[in-house]
Structure formats: C-alpha cells, structure tokens
Design an enzyme around this catalytic site. Structure first.
Site, PDB file in Angstrom:
ATOM      1  N   GLY A 197       0.833  -1.200   0.000  1.00  0.00           N
ATOM      2  CA  GLY A 197       0.000   0.000   0.000  1.00  0.00           C
ATOM      3  C   GLY A 197       0.863   1.243   0.000  1.00  0.00           C
ATOM      4  O   GLY A 197       2.064   1.181  -0.257  1.00  0.00           O
ATOM      5  N   ASN A 198       0.241   2.388   0.294  1.00  0.00           N
ATOM      6  CA  ASN A 198       0.999   3.629   0.432  1.00  0.00           C
ATOM      7  C   ASN A 198       0.286   4.515   1.440  1.00  0.00           C
ATOM      8  O   ASN A 198      -0.784   4.166   1.925  1.00  0.00           O
ATOM      9  CB  ASN A 198       1.159   4.312  -0.934  1.00  0.00           C
ATOM     10  CG  ASN A 198      -0.182   4.682  -1.541  1.00  0.00           C
ATOM     11  OD1 ASN A 198      -0.914   5.499  -0.987  1.00  0.00           O
ATOM     12  ND2 ASN A 198      -0.534   4.047  -2.652  1.00  0.00           N
ATOM     13  N   ARG A 199       0.853   5.655   1.717  1.00  0.00           N
ATOM     14  CA  ARG A 199       0.402   6.471   2.844  1.00  0.00           C
ATOM     15  C   ARG A 199      -0.644   7.518   2.453  1.00  0.00           C
ATOM     16  O   ARG A 199      -0.927   8.426   3.217  1.00  0.00           O
ATOM     17  CB  ARG A 199       1.604   7.162   3.493  1.00  0.00           C
ATOM     18  CG  ARG A 199       2.642   6.187   4.005  1.00  0.00           C
ATOM     19  CD  ARG A 199       3.859   6.892   4.605  1.00  0.00           C
ATOM     20  NE  ARG A 199       4.957   5.960   4.815  1.00  0.00           N
ATOM     21  CZ  ARG A 199       5.050   5.119   5.852  1.00  0.00           C
ATOM     22  NH1 ARG A 199       4.084   5.128   6.760  1.00  0.00           N
ATOM     23  NH2 ARG A 199       6.054   4.275   5.962  1.00  0.00           N
ATOM     24  N   SER A 200      -1.239   7.393   1.284  1.00  0.00           N
ATOM     25  CA  SER A 200      -2.256   8.371   0.888  1.00  0.00           C
ATOM     26  C   SER A 200      -3.467   8.300   1.817  1.00  0.00           C
ATOM     27  O   SER A 200      -3.972   7.221   2.115  1.00  0.00           O
ATOM     28  CB  SER A 200      -2.704   8.088  -0.553  1.00  0.00           C
ATOM     29  OG  SER A 200      -3.765   8.938  -0.912  1.00  0.00           O
TER      30      SER A 200
END
Ligand code: PMT
Length: 224
Positions: free
Chosen positions: A29-32
């Site tokens: 995933g990512n931190r958005s």
C-alpha cells in the site's frame, strides 16, 4: 471565478491509496489519506459539478459524495476509464501503485516457507493517467499529479517537467512528498504545469484551498 463555475460538468476524481494484495491478509500500500482527492471532489461539487469520486483506501469521510470504491490499481483503471467515457474532467489525485505482486497467494504466506527471507516479484500496473491523456478525447480535460521526493524546488520542478511531458495531461499538479509532506498532511504546496512542462500556476495552503486553485485552472482550460 468561483460560485458555480463548474455547473453542467461531470467531474471524475480519484483519491486515496491503492492496495495490491500479496495474500488474503497482506498488501502493498501507500500512505495516501485521500484528503487531497476528497477536497477536490467536495470543491467541485460545491461549484456545481456532478462529481464521481473513485476512492481507493481513504481515511477521511466521503459522506454526500457519489463514491465508487476500489482497492487495486486494476480496479481503479476499470472504474476511472468507464467513468471518463461520459465525463468532462478527470482528476487523478489517487496514489496508484505502479507495481503489484506478480502472484497472489490464496493462503496466508507462512514464514516457514522460506528460511532466509521472502523474495517478491512485482509486475507493472496499467498507467491510468497516461492512458487517459493518450485518448486525446476532445472535450475531456485530464489532470494528473506528480508526487516527487526532491532535495529542492529546482529538482522538484525538473522531475515534474519530465513527468508532464511524459504523461501529456492537460494539467500536471506537482507536489513534494516525503516522510512529513504530502501524504496525510492537511496543508500542501503545488506547482501546476502544462503538457510542455511550463508553469501555469502555483498554490499553497490547505488541501481545500489548493483544490480550488486547481479547479480555477480547469475552468480556465475549458472551452467557454
Ligand atoms: O491523499 P493525500 O494523503 O491527501 O496525499 C495527496 C497525494 C500526495 C497522494 C496527492 O497529492 C498526489 O500526489 N497524488 C498522486 C500520487 C501518485 O501516485 O503520484 P505519481 O507521481 O506516482 O503518479 C503520477 C500520476 O499518475 C498521478 O496522477 C497518479 O494518480 C497517476 N498514476 C500513477 C500510477 C499508475 N499506475 N496510474 C496512474 O494513473
């Protein structure tokens, strides 16, 4: 320009971070947080647009918005491309993974399987923004973002200019990201570039203030 200067337009906004599954319980995933995309969706709606929000993982409320929920980049591609067929504006504010694990395990991967570590092979996801821009559909305004880590403004602009030319979007919104900037932050600063990499506007402040500045440029780009 403000009050209802987007009346009559259908605006598609993508927001949040995609999640690329590895096994039933893990993902890349990512931190958005979705703050910037949701701010754009809310601002466009308040300015009279019919808004479709294609939301990956977001951490902010989306009440009152028409949401198409997706998880992976592939699902986002399907949702955005079909919505774009009947849209006037598409704004790709989502953090879309460039790669996904080549294989998804149907069972939770056990650490005993690999004594000295786990090797992941990643494969490329579709580049949604690039595909939309390449369509060159008359009447469709395509807005992309560039999330770059850079040591200074000049380096940031260099990366942004290259991406603007590569993607060919009508507008490319360049924002610096890092451990404490961009993802999840309430405030932001952006430089907006045209398809040749020329600076057309700059804005900073809350993500809602920046959203309105981006929409001002979209209005300026639209045929009267
Ligand atoms: O969500 P927040 O916490 O508010 O953070 C906001 C943000 C930093 C996520 C947002 O402002 C932002 O920069 N979004 C784009 C993040 C990203 O994926 O940037 P990129 O430079 O990797 O991608 C460039 C553009 O191509 C983006 O418009 C992206 O949506 C799009 N893309 C990327 C990969 C892919 N496979 N398909 C795409 O369409």
């Amino acid at each position: 320009p403000r009050p209802r200067d987007l009346a009559g337009l259908h605006v598609v906004v993508s927001a949040g971070g995609t999640r690329e599954p590895l096994d039933p319980v893990r993902f890349l995933g990512n931190r958005s947080s979705g703050k910037q995309g949701v701010a754009l969706a809310r601002a466009a709606a308040e300015r009279g647009a019919r808004v479709t929000l294609v939301a990956a993982h977001v951490e902010v409320p989306t009440d009152g918005l028409a949401v198409t929920a997706v998880e992976t980049a592939s699902e986002m591609a399907l949702a955005v491309e079909s919505a774009a067929e009947v849209a006037d504006v598409v704004i790709m504010a989502a953090a879309v993974a460039d790669y996904r694990p080549e294989t998804v395990s149907e069972a939770k991967i056990k650490k005993e399987q690999d004594v000295d570590g786990l090797t992941l092979r990643l494969v490329k996801n579709p580049d949604i923004l690039r595909g939309l821009a390449a369509l060159g559909r008359p009447g469709l305004t395509v807005v992309g973002f560039a999330a770059e880590t850079a040591p200074d403004r000049e380096a940031l602009l260099e990366l942004g200019r290259a991406k603007a030319r590569r993607k060919g979007a009508d507008l490319l919104v360049v924002n610096a990201v890092g451990w404490t900037a961009g993802f999840g932050a309430d405030d932001t600063a952006v430089v907006m570039l045209d398809a040749d990499g020329g600076i057309v506007a700059e804005a900073d402040g809350s993500k809602r203030v920046v959203a309105d500045a981006i929409l001002d440029r979209v209005v300026a780009l639209r045929p009267r």
